[in-house]
Design a protein around this motif. Structure first.
Motif, PDB file in Angstrom:
ATOM      1  N   GLU A  78     -26.808  57.264  21.432  1.00 35.04           N
ATOM      2  CA  GLU A  78     -27.390  58.591  21.634  1.00 35.04           C
ATOM      3  C   GLU A  78     -26.847  59.585  20.612  1.00 35.04           C
ATOM      4  N   GLU A  79     -25.577  59.480  20.267  1.00 39.87           N
ATOM      5  CA  GLU A  79     -24.995  60.380  19.270  1.00 39.87           C
ATOM      6  C   GLU A  79     -25.673  60.184  17.908  1.00 39.87           C
ATOM      7  N   ILE A  80     -25.999  58.947  17.562  1.00 45.33           N
ATOM      8  CA  ILE A  80     -26.710  58.669  16.308  1.00 45.33           C
ATOM      9  C   ILE A  80     -28.100  59.295  16.331  1.00 45.33           C
ATOM     10  N   ILE A  81     -28.801  59.158  17.448  1.00 51.29           N
ATOM     11  CA  ILE A  81     -30.132  59.749  17.575  1.00 51.29           C
ATOM     12  C   ILE A  81     -30.057  61.270  17.446  1.00 51.29           C
ATOM     13  N   LYS A  82     -29.087  61.884  18.105  1.00 57.25           N
ATOM     14  CA  LYS A  82     -28.930  63.338  18.012  1.00 57.25           C
ATOM     15  C   LYS A  82     -28.622  63.774  16.578  1.00 57.25           C
ATOM     16  N   THR A  83     -27.824  62.993  15.887  1.00 62.97           N
ATOM     17  CA  THR A  83     -27.487  63.321  14.506  1.00 62.97           C
ATOM     18  C   THR A  83     -28.712  63.230  13.606  1.00 62.97           C
ATOM     19  N   MET A  84     -29.550  62.224  13.834  1.00 66.04           N
ATOM     20  CA  MET A  84     -30.796  62.117  13.071  1.00 66.04           C
ATOM     21  C   MET A  84     -31.671  63.337  13.294  1.00 66.04           C
ATOM     22  N   ASP A  85     -31.783  63.754  14.543  1.00 65.57           N
ATOM     23  CA  ASP A  85     -32.602  64.916  14.866  1.00 65.57           C
ATOM     24  C   ASP A  85     -32.067  66.172  14.196  1.00 65.57           C
ATOM     25  N   LYS A  86     -30.767  66.360  14.238  1.00 66.90           N
ATOM     26  CA  LYS A  86     -30.145  67.537  13.636  1.00 66.90           C
ATOM     27  C   LYS A  86     -30.321  67.544  12.116  1.00 66.90           C
ATOM     28  N   THR A  87     -30.175  66.379  11.495  1.00 70.32           N
ATOM     29  CA  THR A  87     -30.316  66.294  10.041  1.00 70.32           C
ATOM     30  C   THR A  87     -31.757  66.550   9.622  1.00 70.32           C
ATOM     31  N   ALA A  88     -32.707  65.973  10.348  1.00 72.49           N
ATOM     32  CA  ALA A  88     -34.119  66.200  10.036  1.00 72.49           C
ATOM     33  C   ALA A  88     -34.484  67.673  10.203  1.00 72.49           C
ATOM     34  N   ALA A  89     -33.852  68.343  11.161  1.00 73.03           N
ATOM     35  CA  ALA A  89     -34.140  69.757  11.402  1.00 73.03           C
ATOM     36  C   ALA A  89     -33.712  70.636  10.235  1.00 73.03           C
ATOM     37  N   GLU A  90     -32.735  70.181   9.456  1.00 71.93           N
ATOM     38  CA  GLU A  90     -32.288  70.967   8.294  1.00 71.93           C
ATOM     39  C   GLU A  90     -33.410  71.196   7.292  1.00 71.93           C
ATOM     40  N   VAL A  91     -34.322  70.242   7.199  1.00 74.17           N
ATOM     41  CA  VAL A  91     -35.423  70.379   6.244  1.00 74.17           C
ATOM     42  C   VAL A  91     -36.767  70.511   6.948  1.00 74.17           C
ATOM     43  N   GLY A  92     -36.739  70.590   8.276  1.00 75.45           N
ATOM     44  CA  GLY A  92     -37.962  70.797   9.035  1.00 75.45           C
ATOM     45  C   GLY A  92     -38.927  69.642   9.001  1.00 75.45           C
ATOM     46  N   LEU A 109     -36.724  59.882  22.820  1.00 73.74           N
ATOM     47  CA  LEU A 109     -37.662  60.993  22.926  1.00 73.74           C
ATOM     48  C   LEU A 109     -36.969  62.277  23.355  1.00 73.74           C
ATOM     49  N   LYS A 110     -35.980  62.154  24.215  1.00 73.27           N
ATOM     50  CA  LYS A 110     -35.280  63.341  24.719  1.00 73.27           C
ATOM     51  C   LYS A 110     -34.518  64.064  23.615  1.00 73.27           C
ATOM     52  N   ASN A 111     -34.038  63.315  22.619  1.00 68.83           N
ATOM     53  CA  ASN A 111     -33.160  63.903  21.615  1.00 68.83           C
ATOM     54  C   ASN A 111     -33.827  64.189  20.278  1.00 68.83           C
ATOM     55  N   PHE A 112     -35.050  63.684  20.058  1.00 69.98           N
ATOM     56  CA  PHE A 112     -35.816  64.074  18.879  1.00 69.98           C
ATOM     57  C   PHE A 112     -36.691  65.269  19.279  1.00 69.98           C
ATOM     58  N   HIS A 113     -36.490  66.406  18.637  1.00 63.63           N
ATOM     59  CA  HIS A 113     -37.205  67.614  19.030  1.00 63.63           C
ATOM     60  C   HIS A 113     -38.453  67.878  18.187  1.00 63.63           C
ATOM     61  N   PRO A 163     -18.198  51.189   9.044  1.00 64.92           N
ATOM     62  CA  PRO A 163     -18.658  51.350  10.419  1.00 64.92           C
ATOM     63  C   PRO A 163     -19.776  52.378  10.536  1.00 64.92           C
ATOM     64  N   ALA A 164     -20.427  52.403  11.702  1.00 65.95           N
ATOM     65  CA  ALA A 164     -21.558  53.307  11.893  1.00 65.95           C
ATOM     66  C   ALA A 164     -21.116  54.760  11.964  1.00 65.95           C
ATOM     67  N   PHE A 165     -19.865  54.990  12.360  1.00 66.37           N
ATOM     68  CA  PHE A 165     -19.300  56.336  12.401  1.00 66.37           C
ATOM     69  C   PHE A 165     -18.196  56.425  11.358  1.00 66.37           C
ATOM     70  N   PHE A 166     -18.210  57.507  10.588  1.00 62.60           N
ATOM     71  CA  PHE A 166     -17.251  57.655   9.497  1.00 62.60           C
ATOM     72  C   PHE A 166     -16.982  59.141   9.307  1.00 62.60           C
ATOM     73  N   PRO A 167     -16.016  59.525   8.464  1.00 62.57           N
ATOM     74  CA  PRO A 167     -15.637  60.930   8.350  1.00 62.57           C
ATOM     75  C   PRO A 167     -16.825  61.852   8.117  1.00 62.57           C
ATOM     76  N   ASN A 168     -16.925  62.846   8.961  1.00 59.27           N
ATOM     77  CA  ASN A 168     -17.908  63.919   8.856  1.00 59.27           C
ATOM     78  C   ASN A 168     -19.207  63.634   9.592  1.00 59.27           C
ATOM     79  N   THR A 169     -19.562  62.340   9.796  1.00 53.33           N
ATOM     80  CA  THR A 169     -20.868  62.089  10.390  1.00 53.33           C
ATOM     81  C   THR A 169     -21.041  60.617  10.758  1.00 53.33           C
ATOM     82  N   ASN A 170     -22.282  60.136  10.789  1.00 56.27           N
ATOM     83  CA  ASN A 170     -22.550  58.745  11.151  1.00 56.27           C
ATOM     84  C   ASN A 170     -23.805  58.245  10.452  1.00 56.27           C
ATOM     85  N   ILE A 171     -24.171  57.006  10.735  1.00 55.09           N
ATOM     86  CA  ILE A 171     -25.294  56.353  10.065  1.00 55.09           C
ATOM     87  C   ILE A 171     -26.611  57.106  10.250  1.00 55.09           C
TER      88      ILE A 171
END
Length: 347
Positions: free
Chosen positions: A116-130, A26-30, A70-78
């Motif tokens: 937590e890094e995966i959760i933050k990445t999901m939030d950031k990616t979703a924010a790209e398209v609102g 919840l803290k990292n999904f905005h 793996p879950a983390f790979f060049p440029n990003t993660n799962i």
């Protein structure tokens, strides 16, 4: 949470799981709500408000599971892979993403910092398209039952003009939105420790903002300029084109010299004996365009960072339901449906 890794208690439904949800998820999904009940309510589901849409609209629902290793790979993660993949499934059907769900299955011992890094990445990616992530589920399993984290995402979208992958007609031009094979080759190189003396990175990206302007294009007769779309993930461009040809009841002729590849991808495939047309992509789309409108479509695509390498690669023919490639010397070969996945667990 005292531990630095996931334990079975994190998925047991008690205080430890509630702490994981509250302190990390919840803290990292905005953006967590698309209606009166959102993720922060922690109810059995969430709502999506549709009051601003007309009666001619249709809802589009898609779901996908992501088992990449793996879950983390060049440029990003799962996390980026999961959100982008689901957004793109909606996008190529012409649907504006309204909301996403996410279910997480994670083995005990998985580092909380990486979680937590995966959760933050999901939030950031979703924010790209609102698009908000509005509901989900968390499960944990013994470390012997799973070798890495698994994500399942579902997406809800809406459209008043659905795009099918079966809409190609003879004369249509075939476009790709960028270079082919980046994701699969970069992942394999990372996973196997290959060094190609160049920076290879996954192309994983959400394409809604790239594709949205194309959906508004109309011919003078009022028909959509875009006739078909598909994202070339597992099985790569070869599989996507064959599916589109078979469903459309037409043939496709592609020109080898017109297909955009990064030099490192071409070199790696040649060295390893892989067909780059069969390698997975996670941030590209294959688009059918009515003849005469391809330059307008290319101009729009190339204005977006994800479409700078967009190119026409061929056209639809009235032949049998086959995909044919013409090489630089004028020779022809069939582009077959891949028998299997040349690089397993890429998405």
């Amino acid at each position: 949470m005292k531990s630095n890794t996931i334990s079975l208690e994190h998925g047991a439904g008690g205080e430890v799981m509630q702490a994981l949800i509250g302190e990390i998820i919840l803290k990292n999904f905005h953006n967590k709500s698309a209606g009166s009940i959102g993720l922060e309510c922690l109810d059995d589901g969430s709502t999506v408000r549709l009051e601003s849409f007309n009666n001619g609209c249709e809802l589009v629902l898609t779901t996908d599971s992501h088992v990449i290793t793996p879950a983390f790979f060049p440029n990003t993660n799962i996390g980026r892979l999961a959100v982008a993949g689901t957004v793109n499934d909606l996008t190529v059907m012409g649907a504006k993403p309204l909301a996403l769900t996410c279910a997480v299955i994670v083995p005990e011992g998985f580092p909380l910092k990486e979680f937590e890094e995966i959760i933050k990445t999901m939030d950031k990616t979703a924010a790209e398209v609102g698009v908000p992530i509005i509901t989900g589920d968390t499960k944990t399993v013994e470390k012997t039952a799973l070798d890495s984290i698994i994500l399942n995402t579902a997406g809800l979208g809406i459209t008043d003009s659905p795009v099918r992958d079966s809409g190609l007609r003879p004369g249509d031009k075939i476009l790709v939105t960028g270079t082919i094979g980046d994701h699969g080759i970069s992942l394999m190189a990372h996973r196997e420790g290959f060094d190609f003396d160049t920076d290879l990175a996954s192309d994983s990206a959400p394409l809604w903002k790239l594709i949205e302007p194309l959906l508004k294009l109309r011919t003078p007769e009022g028909e959509p300029v875009i006739t078909a779309m598909k994202d070339p993930t597992r099985g790569g461009l070869a599989n996507a084109l064959n599916e589109m040809a078979a469903k459309s009841g037409a043939g496709i002729l592609i020109e080898e010299d017109w297909i955009p590849f990064k030099p490192a991808v071409s070199a790696a495939c040649e060295m390893l004996g892989l067909d780059p047309l069969e390698v997975a992509n996670e941030g590209k789309a294959v688009i059918g365009v009515k003849p005469g409108f391809e330059e307008e479509v290319l101009s729009i695509l190339r204005q977006h960072p994800y479409g700078r390498d967009a190119a026409v690669i061929g056209e639809v023919t009235p032949d049998k339901k086959e995909v044919v490639l013409r090489n630089r010397f004028g020779g022809m070969r069939f582009v077959d449906v891949p028998a299997g996945d040349p690089i397993p667990r890429v998405c």
